[in-house]
Design a protein around this motif. Structure first.
Motif, PDB file in Angstrom:
ATOM      1  N   ALA A  64       0.714  -1.218  -0.237  1.00 49.33           N
ATOM      2  CA  ALA A  64       0.020  -0.020  -0.075  1.00 49.33           C
ATOM      3  C   ALA A  64       0.872   1.274   0.015  1.00 49.33           C
ATOM      4  O   ALA A  64       0.575   2.459  -0.857  1.00 49.33           O
ATOM      5  CB  ALA A  64      -0.880   0.003   1.397  1.00 49.33           C
ATOM      6  N   GLN A  65       1.875   1.161   0.876  1.00 47.46           N
ATOM      7  CA  GLN A  65       2.765   2.427   0.794  1.00 47.46           C
ATOM      8  C   GLN A  65       3.422   2.663  -0.506  1.00 47.46           C
ATOM      9  O   GLN A  65       3.523   3.940  -1.178  1.00 47.46           O
ATOM     10  CB  GLN A  65       4.079   2.130   1.986  1.00 47.46           C
ATOM     11  N   VAL A  66       4.020   1.600  -1.215  1.00 44.55           N
ATOM     12  CA  VAL A  66       4.577   1.805  -2.412  1.00 44.55           C
ATOM     13  C   VAL A  66       3.815   2.470  -3.514  1.00 44.55           C
ATOM     14  O   VAL A  66       3.790   3.344  -4.233  1.00 44.55           O
ATOM     15  CB  VAL A  66       5.450   0.602  -2.878  1.00 44.55           C
ATOM     16  N   LEU A  67       2.410   1.645  -3.458  1.00 44.60           N
ATOM     17  CA  LEU A  67       1.498   2.329  -4.389  1.00 44.60           C
ATOM     18  C   LEU A  67       1.176   3.749  -4.081  1.00 44.60           C
ATOM     19  O   LEU A  67       0.892   4.620  -5.188  1.00 44.60           O
ATOM     20  CB  LEU A  67       0.174   1.508  -4.195  1.00 44.60           C
ATOM     21  N   SER A  68       0.859   4.334  -2.964  1.00 42.89           N
ATOM     22  CA  SER A  68       0.761   5.590  -2.555  1.00 42.89           C
ATOM     23  C   SER A  68       1.808   6.491  -2.930  1.00 42.89           C
ATOM     24  O   SER A  68       1.733   7.475  -3.563  1.00 42.89           O
ATOM     25  CB  SER A  68       0.369   5.632  -1.046  1.00 42.89           C
ATOM     26  N   ASP A  69       2.909   5.876  -2.671  1.00 43.87           N
ATOM     27  CA  ASP A  69       4.207   6.875  -2.907  1.00 43.87           C
ATOM     28  C   ASP A  69       4.246   6.952  -4.559  1.00 43.87           C
ATOM     29  O   ASP A  69       5.015   8.024  -4.847  1.00 43.87           O
ATOM     30  CB  ASP A  69       5.493   6.250  -2.322  1.00 43.87           C
ATOM     31  N   ASN A  70       3.702   6.202  -5.308  1.00 39.73           N
ATOM     32  CA  ASN A  70       3.909   6.497  -6.828  1.00 39.73           C
ATOM     33  C   ASN A  70       2.482   6.970  -7.237  1.00 39.73           C
ATOM     34  O   ASN A  70       2.139   6.701  -8.436  1.00 39.73           O
ATOM     35  CB  ASN A  70       4.186   4.937  -7.374  1.00 39.73           C
ATOM     36  N   GLN A  71       1.467   7.491  -6.428  1.00 41.47           N
ATOM     37  CA  GLN A  71       0.249   7.916  -6.623  1.00 41.47           C
ATOM     38  C   GLN A  71      -0.534   7.232  -7.702  1.00 41.47           C
ATOM     39  O   GLN A  71      -1.252   7.356  -8.711  1.00 41.47           O
ATOM     40  CB  GLN A  71       0.581   9.252  -7.637  1.00 41.47           C
ATOM     41  N   ILE A  72      -0.410   5.557  -7.317  1.00 42.35           N
ATOM     42  CA  ILE A  72      -1.212   4.695  -8.047  1.00 42.35           C
ATOM     43  C   ILE A  72      -2.419   4.433  -6.928  1.00 42.35           C
ATOM     44  O   ILE A  72      -2.229   4.090  -5.660  1.00 42.35           O
ATOM     45  CB  ILE A  72      -0.464   3.202  -7.919  1.00 42.35           C
ATOM     46  N   ALA A  73      -3.580   4.277  -7.330  1.00 39.23           N
ATOM     47  CA  ALA A  73      -5.052   4.122  -6.687  1.00 39.23           C
ATOM     48  C   ALA A  73      -4.723   2.793  -5.945  1.00 39.23           C
ATOM     49  O   ALA A  73      -4.367   1.854  -6.638  1.00 39.23           O
ATOM     50  CB  ALA A  73      -5.925   4.372  -7.403  1.00 39.23           C
ATOM     51  N   ARG A  74      -5.072   2.872  -4.772  1.00 34.02           N
ATOM     52  CA  ARG A  74      -4.984   1.427  -3.947  1.00 34.02           C
ATOM     53  C   ARG A  74      -6.483   1.021  -4.086  1.00 34.02           C
ATOM     54  O   ARG A  74      -7.331   1.452  -3.585  1.00 34.02           O
ATOM     55  CB  ARG A  74      -4.650   1.877  -2.629  1.00 34.02           C
ATOM     56  N   PRO A  75      -6.632  -0.302  -4.850  1.00 37.35           N
ATOM     57  CA  PRO A  75      -7.866  -0.785  -4.820  1.00 37.35           C
ATOM     58  C   PRO A  75      -8.143  -1.561  -3.538  1.00 37.35           C
ATOM     59  O   PRO A  75      -7.301  -1.745  -2.735  1.00 37.35           O
ATOM     60  CB  PRO A  75      -7.553  -1.924  -5.880  1.00 37.35           C
ATOM     61  N   ALA A  76      -9.400  -1.553  -3.323  1.00 38.35           N
ATOM     62  CA  ALA A  76     -10.094  -2.275  -2.166  1.00 38.35           C
ATOM     63  C   ALA A  76      -9.422  -3.807  -2.303  1.00 38.35           C
ATOM     64  O   ALA A  76      -9.577  -4.260  -3.351  1.00 38.35           O
ATOM     65  CB  ALA A  76     -11.407  -2.459  -2.074  1.00 38.35           C
ATOM     66  N   HIS A  77      -9.139  -4.449  -1.228  1.00 37.15           N
ATOM     67  CA  HIS A  77      -8.470  -5.636  -1.372  1.00 37.15           C
ATOM     68  C   HIS A  77      -8.820  -6.692  -0.266  1.00 37.15           C
ATOM     69  O   HIS A  77      -9.031  -6.152   1.062  1.00 37.15           O
ATOM     70  CB  HIS A  77      -7.078  -5.609  -1.516  1.00 37.15           C
ATOM     71  N   ALA A  78      -9.244  -7.879  -0.390  1.00 35.49           N
ATOM     72  CA  ALA A  78      -9.267  -8.823   0.420  1.00 35.49           C
ATOM     73  C   ALA A  78      -8.702 -10.062   0.014  1.00 35.49           C
ATOM     74  O   ALA A  78      -9.084 -10.568  -1.004  1.00 35.49           O
ATOM     75  CB  ALA A  78     -10.838  -9.137   1.036  1.00 35.49           C
ATOM     76  N   ALA A  79      -7.678 -10.618   0.642  1.00 32.36           N
ATOM     77  CA  ALA A  79      -6.865 -11.734  -0.250  1.00 32.36           C
ATOM     78  C   ALA A  79      -7.838 -13.009  -0.391  1.00 32.36           C
ATOM     79  O   ALA A  79      -8.857 -13.252   0.768  1.00 32.36           O
ATOM     80  CB  ALA A  79      -5.854 -12.395   0.659  1.00 32.36           C
ATOM     81  N   CYS A  80      -7.837 -13.594  -1.474  1.00 31.53           N
ATOM     82  CA  CYS A  80      -8.761 -14.759  -1.583  1.00 31.53           C
ATOM     83  C   CYS A  80      -7.941 -16.147  -2.296  1.00 31.53           C
ATOM     84  O   CYS A  80      -6.932 -15.828  -2.928  1.00 31.53           O
ATOM     85  CB  CYS A  80     -10.025 -14.428  -2.583  1.00 31.53           C
ATOM     86  N   GLN A  81      -8.328 -17.186  -2.115  1.00 31.17           N
ATOM     87  CA  GLN A  81      -7.848 -18.410  -2.667  1.00 31.17           C
ATOM     88  C   GLN A  81      -8.109 -18.627  -4.288  1.00 31.17           C
ATOM     89  O   GLN A  81      -9.365 -18.202  -4.546  1.00 31.17           O
ATOM     90  CB  GLN A  81      -8.505 -19.578  -2.001  1.00 31.17           C
ATOM     91  N   LEU A  82      -7.422 -19.001  -5.048  1.00 28.78           N
ATOM     92  CA  LEU A  82      -7.525 -19.049  -6.201  1.00 28.78           C
ATOM     93  C   LEU A  82      -8.482 -20.653  -6.192  1.00 28.78           C
ATOM     94  O   LEU A  82      -8.431 -21.643  -5.436  1.00 28.78           O
ATOM     95  CB  LEU A  82      -6.134 -19.726  -6.908  1.00 28.78           C
ATOM     96  N   THR A  83      -9.582 -20.235  -7.408  1.00 30.46           N
ATOM     97  CA  THR A  83     -10.565 -21.396  -7.314  1.00 30.46           C
ATOM     98  C   THR A  83     -10.962 -21.766  -8.798  1.00 30.46           C
ATOM     99  O   THR A  83     -10.593 -20.892  -9.662  1.00 30.46           O
ATOM    100  CB  THR A  83     -11.914 -20.780  -6.792  1.00 30.46           C
ATOM    101  N   ASP A  84     -11.655 -22.649  -9.180  1.00 32.54           N
ATOM    102  CA  ASP A  84     -12.083 -22.981 -10.392  1.00 32.54           C
ATOM    103  C   ASP A  84     -12.934 -21.769 -11.076  1.00 32.54           C
ATOM    104  O   ASP A  84     -12.616 -21.677 -12.146  1.00 32.54           O
ATOM    105  CB  ASP A  84     -12.580 -24.281 -10.480  1.00 32.54           C
TER     106      ASP A  84
END
Length: 149
Positions: free
Chosen positions: A50-70
């Motif tokens: 999040a810090q690196v994205l902010s430092d580079n003025q890239i919008a931080r998307p909402a995020h909640a980690a999820c498992q890969l599924t079919d």
């Protein structure tokens, strides 16, 4: 045409959410999601991501980690992974993905993105730089017809 991109890493808290933010920034016409092979399910992106994205003025998307599924695999037109081991893992478990699963660094001589997890800010900054270059290599192939409309 490629309209839906799924980005994969291990925990889905560092590299893949960073790649999602970069893809959405550079190709806002795409639907981009992420998942992990061993996801830290429900966790937000790593604080240094999040810090690196902010430092580079890239919008931080909402995020909640999820498992890969079919279901996620079927949804995607293109699946991007960070290294050869992840590529083999996905294509071995789901052989039907072979034609749509590639290294994110494919257009940069099959460059692999190291995991910055549990490393200092400088590792996350390097990941940002490497992902940016890799994503720039993909841009000509990502629904260019849609961008002209």
């Amino acid at each position: 045409m490629i309209n839906k991109v799924l980005v994969i890493c291990i925990g889905n808290i560092c590299r893949s959410p960073m790649a999602v933010a970069l893809l959405r920034h550079h190709a806002p016409h795409l639907q981009v999601e992420s998942a992990g092979l061993k996801a830290c399910v429900g966790e937000d992106m790593h604080a240094l991501t999040a810090q690196v994205l902010s430092d580079n003025q890239i919008a931080r998307p909402a995020h909640a980690a999820c498992q890969l599924t079919d279901e996620r695999v079927r949804w995607a037109d293109l699946i991007l992974v960070m290294d050869q081991r992840q590529l083999r893992s996905i294509t071995d478990k789901a052989p039907h993905t072979r034609g749509k699963t590639f290294l994110i660094g494919k257009w940069r001589d099959d460059f692999e993105i190291d995991d910055p997890y549990r490393r200092p800010l400088s590792a996350f900054q390097r990941t940002y730089t490497e992902l940016t270059l890799c994503i720039e290599g993909w841009l000509p192939y990502l629904s260019s017809e849609d961008r002209q409309r």
